[in-house]
Design a protein around this motif. Structure first.
Motif, PDB file in Angstrom:
ATOM      1  N   ILE A  49      60.065  62.199 -17.558  1.00 27.87           N
ATOM      2  CA  ILE A  49      58.624  62.015 -17.461  1.00 27.87           C
ATOM      3  C   ILE A  49      58.001  63.333 -17.008  1.00 27.87           C
ATOM      4  N   PHE A  50      56.729  63.498 -17.320  1.00 26.66           N
ATOM      5  CA  PHE A  50      55.971  64.666 -16.881  1.00 26.66           C
ATOM      6  C   PHE A  50      54.877  64.185 -15.934  1.00 26.66           C
ATOM      7  N   VAL A  51      54.882  64.725 -14.712  1.00 26.71           N
ATOM      8  CA  VAL A  51      53.915  64.319 -13.693  1.00 26.71           C
ATOM      9  C   VAL A  51      53.455  65.543 -12.909  1.00 26.71           C
ATOM     10  N   ASP A  52      52.148  65.753 -12.868  1.00 25.30           N
ATOM     11  CA  ASP A  52      51.542  66.752 -11.993  1.00 25.30           C
ATOM     12  C   ASP A  52      52.216  68.121 -12.107  1.00 25.30           C
ATOM     13  N   GLY A  53      52.412  68.579 -13.340  1.00 27.54           N
ATOM     14  CA  GLY A  53      52.926  69.926 -13.556  1.00 27.54           C
ATOM     15  C   GLY A  53      54.431  70.062 -13.535  1.00 27.54           C
ATOM     16  N   LYS A  54      55.170  68.941 -13.454  1.00 24.22           N
ATOM     17  CA  LYS A  54      56.629  69.022 -13.397  1.00 24.22           C
ATOM     18  C   LYS A  54      57.266  68.007 -14.342  1.00 24.22           C
ATOM     19  N   VAL A  55      58.451  68.365 -14.851  1.00 23.11           N
ATOM     20  CA  VAL A  55      59.280  67.461 -15.640  1.00 23.11           C
ATOM     21  C   VAL A  55      60.365  66.906 -14.721  1.00 23.11           C
ATOM     22  N   TYR A  56      60.628  65.603 -14.839  1.00 20.49           N
ATOM     23  CA  TYR A  56      61.640  64.952 -14.003  1.00 20.49           C
ATOM     24  C   TYR A  56      62.655  64.222 -14.879  1.00 20.49           C
ATOM     25  N   TRP A  57      63.945  64.401 -14.529  1.00 19.71           N
ATOM     26  CA  TRP A  57      65.043  63.662 -15.163  1.00 19.71           C
ATOM     27  C   TRP A  57      65.862  62.955 -14.087  1.00 19.71           C
ATOM     28  N   LEU A  58      66.378  61.777 -14.392  1.00 23.13           N
ATOM     29  CA  LEU A  58      67.380  61.158 -13.526  1.00 23.13           C
ATOM     30  C   LEU A  58      68.711  61.869 -13.717  1.00 23.13           C
ATOM     31  N   VAL A  59      69.391  62.169 -12.615  1.00 23.65           N
ATOM     32  CA  VAL A  59      70.686  62.856 -12.660  1.00 23.65           C
ATOM     33  C   VAL A  59      71.818  61.882 -12.346  1.00 23.65           C
ATOM     34  N   SER A  60      71.631  61.056 -11.317  1.00 27.63           N
ATOM     35  CA  SER A  60      72.676  60.125 -10.898  1.00 27.63           C
ATOM     36  C   SER A  60      72.038  58.957 -10.170  1.00 27.63           C
ATOM     37  N   LEU A  61      72.624  57.762 -10.354  1.00 24.79           N
ATOM     38  CA  LEU A  61      72.176  56.574  -9.636  1.00 24.79           C
ATOM     39  C   LEU A  61      73.132  56.206  -8.515  1.00 24.79           C
ATOM     40  N   ASP A  62      74.263  56.891  -8.452  1.00 28.45           N
ATOM     41  CA  ASP A  62      75.235  56.647  -7.389  1.00 28.45           C
ATOM     42  C   ASP A  62      74.736  57.274  -6.099  1.00 28.45           C
ATOM     43  N   GLY A  63      74.878  56.506  -4.981  1.00 29.45           N
ATOM     44  CA  GLY A  63      74.355  56.961  -3.699  1.00 29.45           C
ATOM     45  C   GLY A  63      74.742  58.389  -3.354  1.00 29.45           C
ATOM     46  N   PRO A  64      73.763  59.209  -2.881  1.00 23.74           N
ATOM     47  CA  PRO A  64      72.362  58.816  -2.688  1.00 23.74           C
ATOM     48  C   PRO A  64      71.530  58.832  -3.968  1.00 23.74           C
ATOM     49  N   GLY A  65      72.068  59.333  -5.055  1.00 23.03           N
ATOM     50  CA  GLY A  65      71.296  59.401  -6.299  1.00 23.03           C
ATOM     51  C   GLY A  65      70.402  60.628  -6.320  1.00 23.03           C
ATOM     52  N   LYS A  66      70.194  61.201  -7.520  1.00 26.04           N
ATOM     53  CA  LYS A  66      69.448  62.450  -7.601  1.00 26.04           C
ATOM     54  C   LYS A  66      68.498  62.476  -8.791  1.00 26.04           C
ATOM     55  N   ILE A  67      67.459  63.286  -8.636  1.00 22.40           N
ATOM     56  CA  ILE A  67      66.501  63.590  -9.696  1.00 22.40           C
ATOM     57  C   ILE A  67      66.420  65.098  -9.825  1.00 22.40           C
ATOM     58  N   LEU A  68      66.390  65.594 -11.057  1.00 21.93           N
ATOM     59  CA  LEU A  68      66.207  67.020 -11.318  1.00 21.93           C
ATOM     60  C   LEU A  68      64.777  67.242 -11.798  1.00 21.93           C
ATOM     61  N   SER A  69      64.114  68.265 -11.242  1.00 27.66           N
ATOM     62  CA  SER A  69      62.767  68.585 -11.684  1.00 27.66           C
ATOM     63  C   SER A  69      62.658  70.071 -12.007  1.00 27.66           C
ATOM     64  N   VAL A  70      61.689  70.406 -12.855  1.00 27.31           N
ATOM     65  CA  VAL A  70      61.399  71.806 -13.171  1.00 27.31           C
ATOM     66  C   VAL A  70      59.892  71.927 -13.352  1.00 27.31           C
ATOM     67  N   ASP A  71      59.305  73.001 -12.810  1.00 26.99           N
ATOM     68  CA  ASP A  71      57.866  73.196 -12.960  1.00 26.99           C
ATOM     69  C   ASP A  71      57.577  74.125 -14.133  1.00 26.99           C
ATOM     70  N   LEU A  72      56.321  74.417 -14.359  1.00 27.84           N
ATOM     71  CA  LEU A  72      55.919  75.220 -15.509  1.00 27.84           C
ATOM     72  C   LEU A  72      56.428  76.651 -15.431  1.00 27.84           C
ATOM     73  N   GLU A  73      56.778  77.101 -14.244  1.00 28.62           N
ATOM     74  CA  GLU A  73      57.312  78.454 -14.071  1.00 28.62           C
ATOM     75  C   GLU A  73      58.825  78.500 -14.201  1.00 28.62           C
ATOM     76  N   GLY A  74      59.448  77.356 -14.461  1.00 27.29           N
ATOM     77  CA  GLY A  74      60.896  77.323 -14.642  1.00 27.29           C
ATOM     78  C   GLY A  74      61.686  77.231 -13.351  1.00 27.29           C
ATOM     79  N   ARG A  75      61.049  76.778 -12.267  1.00 28.05           N
ATOM     80  CA  ARG A  75      61.748  76.632 -10.982  1.00 28.05           C
ATOM     81  C   ARG A  75      62.287  75.210 -10.847  1.00 28.05           C
ATOM     82  N   PHE A  76      63.598  75.102 -10.596  1.00 26.15           N
ATOM     83  CA  PHE A  76      64.263  73.804 -10.510  1.00 26.15           C
ATOM     84  C   PHE A  76      64.323  73.318  -9.068  1.00 26.15           C
ATOM     85  N   GLU A  77      64.383  72.001  -8.941  1.00 25.11           N
ATOM     86  CA  GLU A  77      64.519  71.356  -7.629  1.00 25.11           C
ATOM     87  C   GLU A  77      65.292  70.059  -7.807  1.00 25.11           C
TER      88      GLU A  77
END
Length: 402
Positions: free
Chosen positions: A245-273
């Motif tokens: 999904i794209f929200v407020d200038g960032k793209v978000y992907w689900l990475v893992s649902l296993d505890g604790p579970g993770k989401i990967l995001s990247v902004d328009l400048e190519g910075r990942f979190e």
């Protein structure tokens, strides 16, 4: 007499010019914005002001764009979320599409959608795979095939689409496997080997994953380096790593649902979190925590996570309290979804959460907190895709005339 006629003609021209001058630029553009989207289908260029005004006008009656089933031609429908009735919007079947490969819609924004399909390769020994990526405008029926990215080694590329503040700006992020081994890292154990009278654990090697971005302003791909993790594969989609999904200038992907579970995001400048999924209290059963039926949603401009449990659901929102971001639970409610009912697509639109199973729509109104069940198409759903949609005259290449 000729002089008088000339003078009279000049006065008429002057009067008309003054009349036109008194009409403001905004008024003139507002008149032009009433032109239907279909009537601009064959226009080579579109004024940026006209595009913005037209989007604002169309946004008052936004709907959903729905592709109920994948097929040889992509049939797109518009749908009012209140009635769940489909109306044919457009049929997309570009001649450049790989033969025998179906297109799948993965995003929608400002009337522009992004679709993908596999590249057909008769060489079964070829370990590199790729997707064709399309930018399409269903209303003008324009399609644009993006240039091919870097070949991905035994890994179906993960795609995410971002949109800038300028109506003509979009960027497509593409995560791929380089095929190169990272020597300082090792993967999970995959067996044992015997050497010099002793057994040793054999570890799998770790391959490098990188990301490149296509910009509508340059019309080309640019490598932005390695990624901290890779989006998860989802068996509910025909292209398993395209869910985002794209929200407020960032793209978000689900990475893992296993505890604790993770989401990967990247902004328009190519910075990942990397973001952890919300944590449930200890002592709960597994089905009461993050489940396989967890979906990212754009909740009125905020990152949301819908978690569907066997008897109820939780809707989490990623909020900023002035100092830091954290997960807050927006609502919890019962769900009429049966245990054997598989939800295959989810989106949020206005105050509604829309879920799809094999045959029906499930629509939840967040204001009334009531569910409605609506019958889907007679043929049912097969790899459906649905997104909020606004009619637009924007060109697919982002080349809006200033």
């Amino acid at each position: 007499m000729r002089a008088l006629a000339t003078e009279s003609k000049q006065k008429m021209v002057k009067t008309r010019a003054q009349s036109i001058k008194r009409m403001s630029v905004v008024d003139a553009l507002c008149i032009r914005s009433q032109i239907s989207v279909k009537s601009t289908r064959y226009c080579k260029t579109v004024s940026k002001h006209l595009a913005k005004l037209q989007l604002a006008e169309s946004g008052k009656n936004s709907s959903l764009v729905v592709c109920p089933a994948m097929g040889k031609t992509m049939k797109l429908y518009s749908m009012d979320a209140r009635r769940c009735k489909l109306s044919l919007l457009s049929t997309i079947d570009p001649s450049q599409r790989s033969p025998e490969e179906f297109m799948y819609m993965i995003s929608s924004y400002n009337g522009i959608i992004c679709c993908v399909n596999m590249i057909y390769d008769e060489d079964v020994e070829n370990k590199f795979c790729d997707l064709q990526i399309w930018i399409c405008n269903p209303c003008t029926r324009e399609t644009l095939l993006l240039p091919q990215g870097t070949p991905s080694f035994e890994f179906e590329p993960s795609i995410g689409v971002a949109y800038g503040s300028d109506v003509s700006d979009y960027r497509v992020f593409r995560i791929f496997c380089t095929g190169k081994i990272i020597p300082e890292e090792r993967g999970p154990a995959e067996g044992y080997y015997f050497q010099e009278g002793r057994y040793f654990t054999k570890y799998s090697h770790v391959l490098a994953y990188e990301c490149e971005v296509y910009s509508s302003s340059t019309g080309s791909w640019k490598n932005i380096g390695p990624v901290p993790c890779v989006p998860m594969s989802c068996g509910l989609r025909p292209f398993r790593r395209t869910g985002h999904i794209f929200v407020d200038g960032k793209v978000y992907w689900l990475v893992s649902l296993d505890g604790p579970g993770k989401i990967l995001s990247v902004d328009l400048e190519g910075r990942f979190e990397v973001i952890n999924l919300p944590a449930y209290p200890d002592g709960l059963r597994e089905e009461e925590k993050i489940t396989e039926a967890s979906h990212l949603v754009n909740l009125k401009g905020s990152l949301g996570l819908l978690v569907i449990h066997p008897d109820n659901m939780d809707l989490w929102v990623w909020k900023h309290d002035g100092q830091k971001y954290s997960w807050d639970i927006e609502l919890s409610d019962d769900v009429p979804i049966k245990n054997d009912e598989l939800i295959i697509a989810v989106t949020a639109f206005d105050n509604k959460i829309i879920c799809v199973n094999d045959t029906h729509w499930r629509v939840y109104d967040m204001e009334t907190k009531k569910w409605k069940r609506r019958r889907g198409p007679r043929t049912g759903f097969c790899n459906p895709a649905m997104f909020p949609f606004t009619e637009s005259v924007l060109p697919c290449n982002g080349g809006v005339k200033q």
